[in-house]
Design an enzyme around this catalytic site. Structure first.
Site, short mmCIF file in Angstrom:
data_model
loop_
_atom_site.label_atom_id
_atom_site.label_comp_id
_atom_site.label_asym_id
_atom_site.label_seq_id
_atom_site.Cartn_x
_atom_site.Cartn_y
_atom_site.Cartn_z
N PHE A 1 38.68 40.51 27.86
CA PHE A 1 38.29 41.62 29.01
C PHE A 1 39.55 42.52 28.60
O PHE A 1 40.79 42.15 28.58
CB PHE A 1 38.50 40.93 30.06
CG PHE A 1 37.94 41.81 31.34
CD1 PHE A 1 36.45 41.95 31.52
CD2 PHE A 1 38.66 42.49 31.92
CE1 PHE A 1 35.93 42.72 32.32
CE2 PHE A 1 38.02 43.31 33.38
CZ PHE A 1 36.63 43.39 33.31
N ALA B 1 45.22 41.54 29.82
CA ALA B 1 45.61 42.82 30.82
C ALA B 1 44.76 42.77 31.96
O ALA B 1 43.46 42.28 32.03
CB ALA B 1 45.12 44.17 30.04
N THR C 1 39.17 46.25 44.82
CA THR C 1 38.95 44.86 45.25
C THR C 1 40.14 44.03 45.34
O THR C 1 40.93 44.14 44.33
CB THR C 1 37.80 44.23 44.82
OG1 THR C 1 37.96 43.68 43.73
CG2 THR C 1 36.60 45.17 45.08
N HIS D 1 40.35 41.29 43.77
CA HIS D 1 40.30 40.25 42.75
C HIS D 1 41.62 40.38 41.54
O HIS D 1 41.85 39.33 41.31
CB HIS D 1 38.91 40.88 41.92
CG HIS D 1 38.73 39.88 40.75
ND1 HIS D 1 38.27 38.93 40.63
CD2 HIS D 1 38.91 40.39 39.40
CE1 HIS D 1 38.01 38.52 39.60
NE2 HIS D 1 38.43 39.26 38.52
#
Length: 155
Positions: A23, A81, A87, A89
């Site tokens: 990701f 990363a 949000t 998260h």
């Protein structure tokens, strides 16, 4: 006079595991390039480097634990990363990844270098992946080399 034990920056004969989150790959791939560069520059043989790619940062601690449990690695380097969004998260992922990686190192006794960026912006991540602020992947690999050698001196 006390005996000082310090790790040297010589990767010859050492075996390294690298766990990298896919990701934000535009950042994590730069970190991986930096880590590989540091290992090779300091004498590591590329045959003694294993890279495990995981979907994201949250999976890094478990893959690191699996690598550590094999007993094959002198040190493991964690790269990824986590970039703050709108949000909460980010807060959950960043905290759990750092705690999880620390637990693996403490529980296994294998040195684990933390090269997971936790930044507020994409620009900050880019700066730390090979531009203005250096490459934290490179820095993490140097830490892994030094700590692996330090541990050999303690035995």
């Amino acid at each position: 006079m006390p005996k000082f034990i310090e790790g040297k920056l010589d990767a010859k004969g050492l075996r390294f595991g690298i766990v990298v989150g896919r990701f934000n790959s535009f950042i994590s791939e730069r970190l991986l390039e930096g880590a590989l560069d540091a290992l090779i520059r300091h004498g590591a043989d590329d045959k003694n480097i294993d890279v495990a790619r995981v979907p994201g940062a949250f999976e890094i601690p478990l893959a690191t634990k699996k690598m550590a449990a094999t007993g094959r690695y002198d040190a493991i380097i964690c790269l990824g990363a986590v970039i703050r969004g709108a949000t909460p998260h980010f807060d959950y992922v960043a905290a759990e990844v750092s705690k999880g990686v620390a637990h693996v190192s403490l529980d296994s006794g294998v040195p684990v270098a933390f090269g997971v960026l936790t930044t507020d912006t994409i620009e900050q991540a880019v700066e730390r992946a090979g531009t203005k602020a250096g490459n934290k992947g490179f820095d993490s690999a140097v830490t892994a080399i030094e700590t692996a050698n330090l541990f050999k001196g303690i035995k």
